[in-house]
Design an enzyme around this catalytic site. Sequence first.
Site, mmCIF file in Angstrom:
data_model
loop_
_atom_site.group_PDB
_atom_site.id
_atom_site.type_symbol
_atom_site.label_atom_id
_atom_site.label_comp_id
_atom_site.label_asym_id
_atom_site.label_seq_id
_atom_site.Cartn_x
_atom_site.Cartn_y
_atom_site.Cartn_z
ATOM 1 N N ARG A 1 -0.589 -10.618 0.778
ATOM 2 C CA ARG A 1 -1.642 -9.717 0.524
ATOM 3 C C ARG A 1 -3.177 -9.907 0.350
ATOM 4 O O ARG A 1 -2.894 -11.425 -0.319
ATOM 5 C CB ARG A 1 -2.460 -9.148 -0.892
ATOM 6 C CG ARG A 1 -3.006 -7.515 -1.301
ATOM 7 C CD ARG A 1 -3.192 -6.800 -0.112
ATOM 8 N NE ARG A 1 -4.175 -5.852 -0.887
ATOM 9 C CZ ARG A 1 -4.244 -4.383 0.016
ATOM 10 N NH1 ARG A 1 -4.206 -4.103 1.109
ATOM 11 N NH2 ARG A 1 -5.528 -3.919 -0.661
ATOM 12 N N THR B 1 -4.224 0.276 9.494
ATOM 13 C CA THR B 1 -3.592 -0.507 9.172
ATOM 14 C C THR B 1 -2.000 0.015 10.262
ATOM 15 O O THR B 1 -1.726 0.751 11.206
ATOM 16 C CB THR B 1 -2.549 -0.376 7.860
ATOM 17 O OG1 THR B 1 -4.133 -0.333 6.688
ATOM 18 C CG2 THR B 1 -2.020 -1.004 7.291
ATOM 19 N N THR C 1 -2.524 -5.270 7.598
ATOM 20 C CA THR C 1 -3.621 -4.470 7.744
ATOM 21 C C THR C 1 -4.777 -5.518 7.933
ATOM 22 O O THR C 1 -4.823 -6.014 7.604
ATOM 23 C CB THR C 1 -4.280 -3.101 6.711
ATOM 24 O OG1 THR C 1 -4.822 -2.581 6.931
ATOM 25 C CG2 THR C 1 -3.825 -4.585 5.433
ATOM 26 N N ASN D 1 -6.951 -3.253 6.502
ATOM 27 C CA ASN D 1 -8.069 -2.319 6.089
ATOM 28 C C ASN D 1 -9.175 -1.394 7.366
ATOM 29 O O ASN D 1 -7.724 -0.668 8.130
ATOM 30 C CB ASN D 1 -9.575 -3.345 4.789
ATOM 31 C CG ASN D 1 -9.140 -1.511 4.512
ATOM 32 O OD1 ASN D 1 -8.709 -0.382 3.877
ATOM 33 N ND2 ASN D 1 -10.082 -1.553 3.497
ATOM 34 N N ASP E 1 -11.480 -2.239 -0.863
ATOM 35 C CA ASP E 1 -10.194 -1.363 -1.652
ATOM 36 C C ASP E 1 -9.963 -1.894 -2.812
ATOM 37 O O ASP E 1 -8.875 -1.429 -3.840
ATOM 38 C CB ASP E 1 -8.670 -2.366 -1.168
ATOM 39 C CG ASP E 1 -7.990 -1.590 -0.006
ATOM 40 O OD1 ASP E 1 -8.502 -0.627 0.092
ATOM 41 O OD2 ASP E 1 -6.774 -1.840 0.957
ATOM 42 N N SER F 1 -3.868 -2.240 -3.018
ATOM 43 C CA SER F 1 -3.253 -1.523 -2.016
ATOM 44 C C SER F 1 -2.087 -0.497 -2.179
ATOM 45 O O SER F 1 -1.831 0.098 -2.962
ATOM 46 C CB SER F 1 -2.246 -2.735 -1.155
ATOM 47 O OG SER F 1 -1.825 -1.767 -0.057
ATOM 48 N N SER F 2 -2.344 0.687 -1.027
ATOM 49 C CA SER F 2 -1.245 1.610 -1.257
ATOM 50 C C SER F 2 0.279 1.450 -0.193
ATOM 51 O O SER F 2 0.062 2.682 0.481
ATOM 52 C CB SER F 2 -2.281 3.268 -0.408
ATOM 53 O OG SER F 2 -3.550 3.114 -1.105
ATOM 54 N N GLY G 1 -2.539 3.913 7.111
ATOM 55 C CA GLY G 1 -2.902 5.122 6.458
ATOM 56 C C GLY G 1 -3.591 5.211 4.665
ATOM 57 O O GLY G 1 -4.191 6.323 4.219
ATOM 58 N N GLY G 2 -3.772 4.525 4.516
ATOM 59 C CA GLY G 2 -4.690 3.709 3.347
ATOM 60 C C GLY G 2 -4.004 4.868 2.213
ATOM 61 O O GLY G 2 -2.949 5.034 2.306
HETATM 62 O O1 DON Z 1 -4.123 -1.385 1.526
HETATM 63 C C1 DON Z 1 -4.141 -0.460 1.411
HETATM 64 O O2 DON Z 1 -3.893 1.073 0.795
HETATM 65 C C2 DON Z 1 -5.239 -0.191 3.141
HETATM 66 N N1 DON Z 1 -6.172 -1.184 3.392
HETATM 67 C C3 DON Z 1 -4.241 0.609 3.564
HETATM 68 C C4 DON Z 1 -5.317 0.686 4.915
HETATM 69 C C5 DON Z 1 -4.987 2.199 6.045
HETATM 70 O O3 DON Z 1 -4.114 1.581 5.756
HETATM 71 C C6 DON Z 1 -5.470 1.688 6.639
HETATM 72 N N2 DON Z 1 -5.204 3.042 8.454
HETATM 73 N N3 DON Z 1 -4.932 3.720 8.577
#
Ligand code: DON
Length: 574
Positions: free
Chosen positions: A113, A385, A403, A405, A427, A456-457, A477-478
């Site tokens: 990360r 991501t 990712t 982000n 984030d 992070s997610s 997908g955040g």
């Molecule tokens: O680490 C995370 O949770 C975010 N930066 C992920 C971003 C993400 O999945 C965007 N995708 N659609």
Amino acid sequence: MRKLILTLSAISLFIQVWAQNNFSFVGAGKEIDPYHYTVVKRAEFKQAAVSSAHPLASMVGAAIMKRGGNAFDAAIATQLVLAVVYPVAGNIGGGGFLLARKPNGELIGIDYREAAPEKASRDMYLDKAGNAQMNLSQSGHLASGIPGTIAGLFATLPYAKLKIEQLIQPAIDIATIGYVLTEKEAASLNGIRDAITKFSTQPTAFVRTEKWKVGDTLVQKELAATLERIKQNGARGFYEGKTAELIIAEMQRGNGIISINDLKNYTAKLRKPINFKYRNHEIISFAPPSSGGILLAQMLKMIEKYPVSKFGFQTTKSVQLMIEAERRAYADRAEHLGDPDYWKVPVKTLTSDAYIAKRMSDYDPNKASVSSNIKAGDIKESEETTHLSVADAQGNMVSVTTTLNGPFGSKTVVGGAGFLLNNEMDDFSVKPGVANMYGAIGGEANAIQPGKRMLSSMTPTLVLKDNKPYVVIGTPGGTTIPTSVYQAIVNIIDHDMNVGDAIDKPKFHHQWFPDNVTIEQDFNPETKKELEKMGYKFVERKNGWCKIEGIRILPNKRKETAADRRGDDSVAGF
Ligand code: DON
């Protein structure tokens, strides 16, 4: 006759060895042709499989395993190709998590990360009046954390069998000769054109005078040269020397704060995976600084004592229960989760049976809870991501989410080095209670500190059944990542679906705040109507979210492999 047979088998052996040792398999008319490729959504493979966001990346991963590499080799090569052919999220300027299980049962969690630069500070995105300036945490030079991906790939290498020279060559070849854009890729490059022009200080390969169209070839010479430096000098080819100098020069032109020391001192870290049982399956997922594994454990354990299978797939009963678990788990995320090296994350308590039972004690199957009444549990204990799933013939399972982000990260391309930097600083919790680009809120646990990794997610996940490899899964997908992995696992375990159906089904998402349920357009209208009567508010998102990549290993060890229907995602294997 005997002589002839002997000669023929010698020739065939020679060809086999030659094919295995020949790593120049990318090019016009070659085994992998970046000018001609097609998307494959679902397939069953006898030995080894890859599912990723791009056909070329999956094909390279499979070709590497055919040449004697294992799933770790494939994961490295696939990520490097994604950095070339999937610039929206594939990256060397971002970060990620790799989760793996070896055939001897050893679990591996590699955290690469991004980290906050040494010059970062808690209030760096607040103006004089104390208002959060999210434009600064989301775009441009100040939005980037120290990139972790290359350190992560080199931390993976000891588990692989081949040399980095072999694993990086396909990415160098594709960056050098270019690859043909799909309709979606051309549209996404056109969509980001103005932002990349605004936030980059030098011309880039992604922007040209005319618009991109399907069938155009994208060549990335500067990126090829950066990859070549990594091939020659290892991780130092990125964190030191010319590439580092180019990053620093870019920072100076754009008022960024990443320093030469930040780059030199960055390291990937090993994390002990989150590990729990759900209906006789063992689920393994990623630990903090990802929130994914804990959220997944909480949500699945909250619903475990209910007969979800009997409730049925996306019926009012099953969806209502699953939403209430989502709401409660995300309330804990906001309060309790952050980088464990800077904040004491109560992992054990958050995932314990007693705590989970208490969290669901106010659950009412007949009506919607209200998020403002649901606080994080009291703990006494001190879009873009990308994901890739890989399984090989030896029993290695590798699940990687990586990712920048947001789509194309900070939209800043490092001048002369040809790659995009992340906007991962967003984030962090920029200000307590102020939502980031995914609507997530947080507080002290995820406040900015130099060196700290932002929460992070990302939820790269593995499932074992009868102690044997069963599922490799994950998604971008955040904040919707953990709920999507959760629903796909419930689809497989409770609703007995194959992996392709499990990931393609419409999804729903609740993250505590905002207090509503986001649904994909094809979500069951009857269930929605019934749940509205119980007090749930729905927001329909026109474009689907979360492109999940999954592999399910069948009892005969064949790999049922699927790539999400929502993009150009594609599978490969043999
Ligand atoms: O680490 C995370 O949770 C975010 N930066 C992920 C971003 C993400 O999945 C965007 N995708 N659609």
